[in-house]
Design an enzyme around this catalytic site. Structure first.
Site, short mmCIF file in Angstrom:
data_model
loop_
_atom_site.label_atom_id
_atom_site.label_comp_id
_atom_site.label_asym_id
_atom_site.label_seq_id
_atom_site.Cartn_x
_atom_site.Cartn_y
_atom_site.Cartn_z
N ASP A 20 0.85 -1.18 0.00
CA ASP A 20 0.00 0.00 0.00
C ASP A 20 0.90 1.24 0.00
O ASP A 20 1.89 1.30 0.74
CB ASP A 20 -0.88 -0.03 1.26
CG ASP A 20 -2.01 0.98 1.19
OD1 ASP A 20 -3.07 0.62 0.68
OD2 ASP A 20 -1.81 2.12 1.66
N ILE A 21 0.57 2.23 -0.85
CA ILE A 21 1.34 3.48 -0.88
C ILE A 21 1.03 4.27 0.40
O ILE A 21 -0.14 4.52 0.71
CB ILE A 21 1.00 4.32 -2.11
CG1 ILE A 21 1.30 3.53 -3.40
CG2 ILE A 21 1.79 5.63 -2.11
CD1 ILE A 21 0.88 4.25 -4.67
N GLU A 25 -4.77 2.54 -4.22
CA GLU A 25 -3.31 2.60 -4.13
C GLU A 25 -2.71 1.31 -3.60
O GLU A 25 -1.55 1.27 -3.19
CB GLU A 25 -2.90 3.77 -3.22
CG GLU A 25 -3.21 3.60 -1.75
CD GLU A 25 -4.62 4.05 -1.36
OE1 GLU A 25 -4.83 4.32 -0.17
OE2 GLU A 25 -5.50 4.12 -2.25
#
Length: 313
Positions: free
Chosen positions: A171-172, A215
């Protein structure tokens, strides 16, 4: 454009030679002389179309077709029966088993060439549509649907040998703040660059990188044990760090970073794909709540998970 592959299945070599002479200028041609061999060849070559004789010793064409259509890896390969029977009842039986056409013997070259050409082109168009349905439009990676389908296939395949399977979820970090600061077009460019970095880090042809949603990304790593999967995760993290995408509102770095969770287990009968997703997602949660920009790895097995679910030590 890569030439389509045609698998000819016939116990008479003379029939194979005739059909090969008609098709070899336009297609890659392989052949089998028995039903058992045909199933093995179909799995190893994944042909674009199968020309299947009905009357063969051992497993006949009807049974071969039934097994092809029952196999998730082979079900989409079009089958044309080749037979001298000329019997409407047999034609109906073949079509009911999933064949798309019939060609009668003796072979008429023009008819064979036309029907094979039509069905190969139809399969090419179907494959294009199917690819669009399982590809993320922004990044070009596989989408969540394709990832879940591939995971289903891999767990079943690897369970036959008790082999390893690893799943990575990432996950960003602080991506909402990134979008709020730089705008959604910049956010889309960031996601695209992260996807490219992910593709560079995941090098084996058997591995599948995917955009899981928003994301969040994922990777399926068949035959990768915990150590091998952690090395891939480290490479992913380094590749994304090297992008040096500015993120002034990140609480941990002036640049874009990712949090990563890794779940690894030996595939065994009874283990469902959601086990890997659940465990990788749990490790991702631990990475995010442990400070982000880090990797957390777990190795699990079905008995331990069952014991945890039952509340026993």
């Amino acid at each position: 454009m890569t030439r389509a592959t045609i698998l000819i299945v016939d116990d008479e070599i003379s029939n194979i030679e005739i059909m090969n002479a008609v098709l070899e200028d336009d297609y890659e041609v392989c052949f089998s002389t028995s039903g058992e061999q045909a199933l093995e060849t179909a799995r190893s070559t994944q042909p674009d179309l199968i020309l299947l004789d009905v009357l063969m010793p051992g497993i006949d064409g009807f049974e071969v077709c039934r097994q092809l259509k029952a196999d998730p890896e082979l079900v989409d390969i079009p089958v044309i029966f080749t037979t001298g029977l000329g019997d409407t009842e047999d034609e109906m039986r073949g079509l009911s088993l999933g064949a798309i056409d019939y060609v009668t013997k003796p072979i008429q070259p023009a008819i064979l060439r036309a029907r094979v050409g039509n069905h190969v082109e139809l399969k090419r168009l179907r494959d294009q549509l199917a690819s669009m349905a399982v590809t993320d439009a922004l990044t070009g990676l596989s989408n969540r649907r394709q990832m879940e389908r591939a995971l289903q296939t891999e767990t079943a395949r690897l369970a036959r040998a008790g082999d390893w399977l690893s799943v990575i979820m990432l996950d960003i970090d602080f991506f909402k703040q990134f979008n709020d600061t730089y705008g959604h077009p910049a956010g889309d460019r960031c996601i695209t660059m992260v996807a490219s970095a992910l593709t560079r880090a995941v090098k084996r042809a058997s591995d599948l990188p995917a955009r899981y949603g928003g994301e969040e990304f994922a990777c399926i790593l068949p035959s990768a044990d915990p150590h091998g999967a952690e090395l891939v995760a480290q490479e992913i993290r380094l590749q994304i760090q090297s992008l040096n995408i500015p993120h002034e509102r990140s609480q941990i770095s002036p640049f874009i970073t990712v949090s990563i969770g890794v779940a690894s287990a030996r595939c065994l009968p009874g283990m469902t794909p959601d086990l890997w997703i659940t465990e990788a997602d749990r490790q991702l949660y631990l990475s995010k709540h442990g400070g982000r920009n880090r990797i957390t790895v777990t190795q699990f097995d079905l008995p331990t998970l069952q014991a945890i679910a039952a509340g026993t030590p």
